[in-house]
Design a protein around this motif. Structure first.
Motif, short mmCIF file in Angstrom:
data_model
loop_
_atom_site.label_atom_id
_atom_site.label_comp_id
_atom_site.label_asym_id
_atom_site.label_seq_id
_atom_site.Cartn_x
_atom_site.Cartn_y
_atom_site.Cartn_z
N PHE A 64 0.76 -1.26 -0.18
CA PHE A 64 0.06 -0.04 -0.02
C PHE A 64 0.82 1.23 0.02
N VAL A 65 0.10 2.47 -0.38
CA VAL A 65 0.99 3.61 -0.54
C VAL A 65 0.26 4.38 0.59
N PHE A 66 1.14 5.33 1.49
CA PHE A 66 0.60 6.19 2.39
C PHE A 66 1.59 7.48 2.29
N ASP A 67 0.86 8.84 2.12
CA ASP A 67 1.37 10.00 1.65
C ASP A 67 2.06 10.59 3.12
N ILE A 68 3.31 10.88 3.05
CA ILE A 68 3.88 11.41 4.55
C ILE A 68 3.01 12.56 4.79
N LYS A 69 2.55 13.37 4.02
CA LYS A 69 1.68 14.51 4.53
C LYS A 69 0.51 14.06 4.82
N SER A 70 0.07 12.84 4.71
CA SER A 70 -1.14 12.28 5.50
C SER A 70 -0.76 12.12 7.06
N HIS A 71 0.35 12.05 7.46
CA HIS A 71 0.77 12.03 8.57
C HIS A 71 0.24 13.65 9.36
N HIS A 72 -0.85 13.52 10.10
CA HIS A 72 -1.45 14.84 10.57
C HIS A 72 -0.62 15.38 12.00
N GLY A 73 0.19 15.90 11.68
CA GLY A 73 1.13 16.20 12.80
C GLY A 73 0.43 16.96 14.00
N ILE A 74 0.79 16.61 15.21
CA ILE A 74 0.01 16.92 16.61
C ILE A 74 0.92 17.98 17.09
N ALA A 75 0.56 19.46 17.49
CA ALA A 75 1.01 20.36 17.96
C ALA A 75 0.59 20.56 19.40
N ARG A 76 1.43 21.01 20.33
CA ARG A 76 1.06 21.30 21.70
C ARG A 76 1.78 22.80 21.88
#
Ligand code: FE2
Length: 417
Positions: free
Chosen positions: A254-266
């Motif tokens: 499968f393919v997973f776009d690195i931009k689909s890692h939705h970063g978490i900010a604190r």
């Protein structure tokens, strides 16, 4: 429970002989890993026996056995300029291991052409994830055609028979291999294997192969199989290996776009576990964590210091691929395609006044993009091919006595993403 995908239908042809290949791994063998593509089972329904070899197997024309320079025995951090490795060959012949360990290995491949017609590759000993630094094309496997593009991961389970066709003039891959299945991190998933609402990755954002009509072809079809520590054996089938009627199971590329890692900010520093996309093995006892450092707002607390602190991971070797040079902590040292290797037994940190400069980044989104991998209880070694493209001064890059170029407008002051 892993997501089950069924592809294709049984064809109505005179060929009525179907052969199912069970490849069932005991659940214990995957160390309790969960994932959207997991090593539970798969069945390939093919029309001819894939065991039909029409030539004796022979030693491949190349191998992927890593070699190590004598200098690899000296403990030190390394910086490899993978951007300076030349483009050549196809995705397989261009593949160069740069760091290697007993359970994990990383290679760089920078092909300029598709793999030769009617030739295929099968990694018989390690699961793979390609990160596409750039280029476009198609991974063709018995599961179907999987298009890739810049900035995506392509996960290819061990045992998959595939070839890589380029649709761009060249491509640049970082190839991660593990003896363990590579899956999404289980702490993002609920008991049913679905991503939780707090997860930065979601299973609905993976891309799966499209199964084309089966290839009904006779001839000679070469499969280069990697085994026994990087040795290659060429086997030759008399039928096209993609003569599938369909497949079912929970193990597939499968393919997973690195931009689909939705970063978490604190409001304060967010530690790397929030950046984890994949893992392999029984983390944190074996295998690795693979993290995506995507653009995300730096902590906005008035006393936040966005630069990471000096640290070393006593149980981990830290490996990092910088997709661009916008990485404040190592500004002036890295370039696009820099790959750093920090052994677990030596500390590392930003250099110079990076911590002070990082204060300007509070509450801002930088254009950084990087892939990081931490091994667990596994020491990596730089290979001869990695050593050839090293930054010879890297170990001194934290020294105040060494002056290095300090680019302006990058790093902490990088353009917003
Ligand atoms: Fe680190």
């Amino acid at each position: 429970m892993a997501m089950i995908v069924r592809k294709g239908t049984l064809p109505s042809t005179p060929h009525t002989e179907f052969y199912a290949i069970p490849n069932v791994l005991a659940r214990e063998e995957i160390h309790g890993s969960y994932g959207f593509s997991g090593a539970w089972s798969r069945k390939l329904h093919v029309r001819f026996y894939p065991t039909e070899q029409v030539k004796p197997p022979r030693k491949g024309e190349f191998d992927l056995v890593p070699e190590f320079p004598a200098e690899a025995d000296v403990l030190q951090p390394y910086h490899i300029f993978t951007g300076r490795i030349p483009f050549e060959g196809d995705a397989l012949s261009s593949r160069k291991p740069i760091v290697h360990g007993p359970r994990t290995s990383i290679s760089v491949s920078k092909p300029t052409k598709s793999m030769p017609n009617d030739t295929f590759f099968r990694n018989g000993e390690r699961h793979e994830v390609y990160f596409v630094q750039y280029g476009e094309g198609v991974v063709r496997s018995e599961y179907g055609d999987l298009k890739f593009r810049k900035d995506v991961y392509v996960a290819i389970p061990k045992g998959t028979t595939y070839r890589i066709d380029l649709t761009s003039p060249n491509a640049w891959f970082l190839v991660v291999e593990s003896i363990y299945p590579i899956t999404f991190a289980p702490h993002y998933l609920n008991k049913e294997g679905q991503a939780t609402l707090m997860s930065p990755v979601v299973e609905t954002e993976i891309e799966t192969p499209e199964l084309p009509p089966f290839k009904d072809a006779r001839g000679e079809f070469a499969i280069d199989v990697k085994h026994s520590g990087g040795k290659i054996t060429r086997i030759t089938l008399g039928h096209h290996p993609f003569d599938l009627a369909g497949w079912e199971g929970a193990l597939y590329p499968f393919v997973f776009d690195i931009k689909s890692h939705h970063g978490i900010a604190r409001e304060i520093h967010t530690a790397p576990p929030m950046h984890q996309t994949f893992q392999s093995g029984n983390v944190p006892h074996s295998g690795f964590s693979l993290c995506s450092f995507v653009p995300v707002m730096a902590g906005w607390h008035p006393r936040e210091v966005p630069a990471p602190y000096a640290h070393f991971n006593v149980d981990s070797d830290e490996l990092m691929f910088f997709c661009n040079a916008f990485y404040g902590a190592r500004e002036g040292v890295i370039e696009e395609g820099s790959f750093t290797f920090h052994p677990g037994s030596t500390p590392h940190s930003p250099q110079g006044n990076a911590a002070q400069r990082s204060l300007a980044a509070r509450g801002k989104v930088q254009a950084r993009l990087a892939v990081m991998l931490d091994t667990y209880f596994e020491s990596m070694r730089i290979t001869t091919q990695g050593f050839a493209f090293r930054d010879p001064d890297y170990v001194l890059s934290w020294s105040e006595k060494i002056q290095r170029a300090q680019p302006v407008g990058e790093g902490w002051e990088s353009p917003s993403a």
